[in-house]
Design an enzyme around this catalytic site. Structure first.
Site, PDB file in Angstrom:
ATOM      1  CD  GLU A  96     -62.365 -25.009  35.504  1.00  0.00           C
ATOM      2  OE1 GLU A  96     -61.259 -25.551  35.610  1.00  0.00           O
ATOM      3  OE2 GLU A  96     -62.599 -23.827  35.839  1.00  0.00           O
ATOM      4  CB  SER A 140     -88.004 -24.727  32.632  1.00  0.00           C
ATOM      5  OG  SER A 140     -88.248 -23.807  31.587  1.00  0.00           O
ATOM      6  NE  ARG A 161     -61.141 -20.328  34.997  1.00  0.00           N
ATOM      7  CZ  ARG A 161     -60.185 -21.083  34.483  1.00  0.00           C
ATOM      8  NH1 ARG A 161     -60.457 -22.293  34.079  1.00  0.00           N
ATOM      9  NH2 ARG A 161     -58.962 -20.648  34.384  1.00  0.00           N
TER      10      ARG A 161
END
Length: 156
Positions: free
Chosen positions: A99, A122, A96
């Site tokens: 995604e 960073s 997820r």
């Protein structure tokens, strides 16, 4: 002296042993972080092989988990970072996040560059926080804060 790992195998094996000890002792990541003196996100990442711990933290974590002096040494080494193999992750939670970056990665890039210019955020000078909050529509929501120092690109 600071030492670095160039093969992730030892740190991965230590992570497996540490998680096993955490489970057997019925400890939370927060309890482990409390003895380390560091944040729960940093400590968890370190135990899972993504960061080096300072000596005092490594000793405290190893003692809590019942790990040996070799583990104390390994917890202090700079790891070869990267916990996700080169393929698309299959674990549903990690997928997820993958995604989310597939859908919003270019949006995040566009918004960061519009706000800050050419550069990066960073992951070394970085803070992470995860909170559970009530959803006004019912249930719960996860609020994840990624707080990284902006590093501008410097022409040379």
């Amino acid at each position: 002296m600071v030492h670095a790992q160039f093969d992730p195998t030892a740190r991965q094996a230590l992570a497996v042993a540490a998680v096993d000890a955490k489970t057997r002792k019925d400890l939370s990541w927060q309890q482990i972080a409390d003895v380390s003196g560091l944040s729960v996100a940093f400590t968890t990442a370190a135990v899972l092989g993504q960061h080096a711990l300072p000596e005092s933290s490594a000793k405290a974590v190893a003692e809590l988990l019942g790990l040996d002096k070799d583990a104390v040494m390994l917890l202090q080494t700079i790891p070869t970072r990267g916990s996700i193999p080169g393929t698309v992750p299959t674990d549903p939670t990690i997928y997820r996040f993958y995604e989310m970056l597939q859908v919003y990665g270019t949006t995040l890039k566009a918004l960061v560059h519009e706000e800050f210019g050419d550069g990066i955020i960073s992951a070394i000078n970085f803070k992470l926080d995860v909170k559970k909050v009530a959803d006004p529509e019912g249930g719960e929501r996860a609020v994840i804060t990624l707080d990284g120092k902006y590093l501008p690109t410097k022409p040379f």
